[in-house]
Design a protein around this motif. Structure first.
Motif, short mmCIF file in Angstrom:
data_model
loop_
_atom_site.label_atom_id
_atom_site.label_comp_id
_atom_site.label_asym_id
_atom_site.label_seq_id
_atom_site.Cartn_x
_atom_site.Cartn_y
_atom_site.Cartn_z
N MET A 193 0.84 -1.21 0.00
CA MET A 193 0.00 0.00 0.00
C MET A 193 0.87 1.25 0.00
O MET A 193 1.80 1.36 0.81
CB MET A 193 -0.91 0.00 1.23
N ARG A 194 0.57 2.16 -0.92
CA ARG A 194 1.22 3.48 -0.87
C ARG A 194 0.15 4.50 -0.53
O ARG A 194 -0.89 4.58 -1.19
CB ARG A 194 1.84 3.84 -2.22
N VAL A 195 0.37 5.24 0.55
CA VAL A 195 -0.55 6.31 0.94
C VAL A 195 0.14 7.61 0.57
O VAL A 195 1.18 7.96 1.13
CB VAL A 195 -0.83 6.27 2.46
N LEU B 263 -2.71 1.21 9.07
CA LEU B 263 -2.32 -0.14 9.47
C LEU B 263 -3.55 -1.04 9.59
O LEU B 263 -3.53 -2.20 9.20
CB LEU B 263 -1.58 -0.11 10.81
N VAL B 264 -4.63 -0.48 10.15
CA VAL B 264 -5.88 -1.25 10.31
C VAL B 264 -6.40 -1.64 8.92
O VAL B 264 -6.77 -2.80 8.69
CB VAL B 264 -6.93 -0.43 11.10
N GLU B 265 -6.39 -0.67 8.01
CA GLU B 265 -6.88 -0.90 6.64
C GLU B 265 -6.02 -1.96 5.92
O GLU B 265 -6.55 -2.89 5.31
CB GLU B 265 -6.74 0.42 5.89
N PHE B 266 -4.70 -1.80 6.03
CA PHE B 266 -3.80 -2.73 5.35
C PHE B 266 -3.87 -4.11 6.02
O PHE B 266 -3.88 -5.14 5.34
CB PHE B 266 -2.36 -2.18 5.40
N GLY B 267 -3.94 -4.11 7.36
CA GLY B 267 -4.03 -5.37 8.11
C GLY B 267 -5.28 -6.16 7.75
O GLY B 267 -5.27 -7.40 7.76
N ALA B 268 -6.35 -5.44 7.39
CA ALA B 268 -7.59 -6.12 7.01
C ALA B 268 -7.42 -6.85 5.67
O ALA B 268 -8.09 -7.87 5.42
CB ALA B 268 -8.75 -5.12 6.93
N LEU B 269 -6.51 -6.37 4.83
CA LEU B 269 -6.21 -7.09 3.58
C LEU B 269 -5.47 -8.38 3.89
O LEU B 269 -5.69 -9.41 3.24
CB LEU B 269 -5.36 -6.23 2.64
N LEU B 270 -4.59 -8.34 4.89
CA LEU B 270 -3.78 -9.52 5.22
C LEU B 270 -4.55 -10.54 6.05
O LEU B 270 -4.36 -11.74 5.90
CB LEU B 270 -2.53 -9.11 6.01
N PHE B 271 -5.39 -10.03 6.99
CA PHE B 271 -6.02 -10.94 7.96
C PHE B 271 -7.55 -10.92 7.91
O PHE B 271 -8.20 -11.60 8.70
CB PHE B 271 -5.53 -10.61 9.38
N GLY B 272 -8.13 -10.12 7.02
CA GLY B 272 -9.57 -10.17 6.79
C GLY B 272 -10.42 -9.53 7.87
O GLY B 272 -11.64 -9.75 7.91
N ASP C 195 4.94 10.49 1.83
CA ASP C 195 4.28 9.23 1.46
C ASP C 195 4.58 8.13 2.49
O ASP C 195 5.67 8.10 3.08
CB ASP C 195 4.79 8.71 0.11
N LEU C 196 3.61 7.24 2.64
CA LEU C 196 3.77 6.04 3.47
C LEU C 196 3.68 4.82 2.56
O LEU C 196 2.78 4.75 1.71
CB LEU C 196 2.64 5.99 4.51
N VAL C 197 4.59 3.86 2.74
CA VAL C 197 4.50 2.59 2.04
C VAL C 197 4.40 1.48 3.08
O VAL C 197 5.21 1.42 4.01
CB VAL C 197 5.73 2.36 1.12
N LEU C 198 3.37 0.63 2.96
CA LEU C 198 3.18 -0.50 3.88
C LEU C 198 3.34 -1.81 3.11
O LEU C 198 2.89 -1.90 1.96
CB LEU C 198 1.77 -0.45 4.50
N PHE C 199 3.93 -2.81 3.75
CA PHE C 199 4.11 -4.11 3.11
C PHE C 199 4.17 -5.21 4.18
O PHE C 199 4.49 -4.92 5.34
CB PHE C 199 5.38 -4.13 2.23
N PRO C 200 3.86 -6.45 3.80
CA PRO C 200 3.97 -7.54 4.78
C PRO C 200 5.45 -7.71 5.15
O PRO C 200 6.31 -7.70 4.27
CB PRO C 200 3.46 -8.77 4.02
#
Ligand SMILES: [Fe+2]
Length: 206
Positions: A13-15, A70-79, A164-169
């Protein structure tokens, strides 16, 4: 009609511009005042020590902006919308000619980078699918090959701007190629959810 399904994709995710110019102006002098340690593999890259996200007022302010992402991105990883927290944070100073060798982040679920300066395109973060194992490898890589999501082995973030923020597993391998531009300052962090629950087999993290 053909149907192609992209099975089991990996989210990144790039914010764009999560940090405003005011917060960047507060953060830069705070972090540049910190003591740094040279990177083991590149003397044009240095890092601060690993800090608590509560150690600086500007980290607390930045964390408040990062947490909903993080909550938004975490929901992609863990539903599920889980209770996420940043457990450690540090700053990277990448000078001209510096690079970061390939690595991933242990004991973490989501990692992120917050950019306090623009990143020269040469030094944009590159993610890797894998480095191979102990088996012989077969590849088709030549001038006739069109690379896409199914045959590509690495992918570079196309654009990164200050704020910018970049999030990744956290398991995902990544590197920073040699910086051909000016000094790049980035804040990196690792984050964990409070709890994962698999039909009652739960684990609490802190
Ligand atoms: Fe990293």
């Amino acid at each position: 009609m053909n149907q192609v399904v992209g099975l089991f994709p990996t989210p990144i995710m790039r914010v764009e511009r999560l940090l405003g110019e005011d917060l960047i102006r507060h953060l830069v002098p705070e972090v540049t005042a910190s003591r740094t340690i040279a990177n083991a593999k590149s003397d044009r890259l240095s890092h601060t020590e690993i800090m608590s996200p509560r150690s600086k007022a500007s980290f607390v302010e930045a964390s408040a902006l990062i947490n909903p992402k993080l909550v938004e991105f975490g929901a992609l990883l863990f539903g599920e919308n889980l209770d996420w927290s940043i457990k450690e944070i540090w700053v990277n100073f990448l000078e001209t000619g510096g690079s970061q060798s390939i690595h991933n982040h242990a004991n973490s679920f989501v990692s992120g980078v917050l950019y306090l300066t623009p990143s020269h395109p040469s030094a944009n973060i590159v993610f890797h699918k894998s480095l191979g194992g102990a088996d012989f490898a077969f590849k088709n890589q030549n001038e006739n090959v069109r690379f896409g999501p199914y045959n590509g082995g690495k992918w570079a973030m196309p654009t990164i701007a200050a704020g910018d923020l970049v999030l990744f597993p956290s398991y995902l391998l990544h590197e920073v190629p040699t910086n051909r531009g000016n000094q790049r300052i980035s804040v990196a962090f690792n984050a964990i959810p409070a709890r994962l629950d698999s039909f009652g087999y739960a684990i609490n993290l802190s």
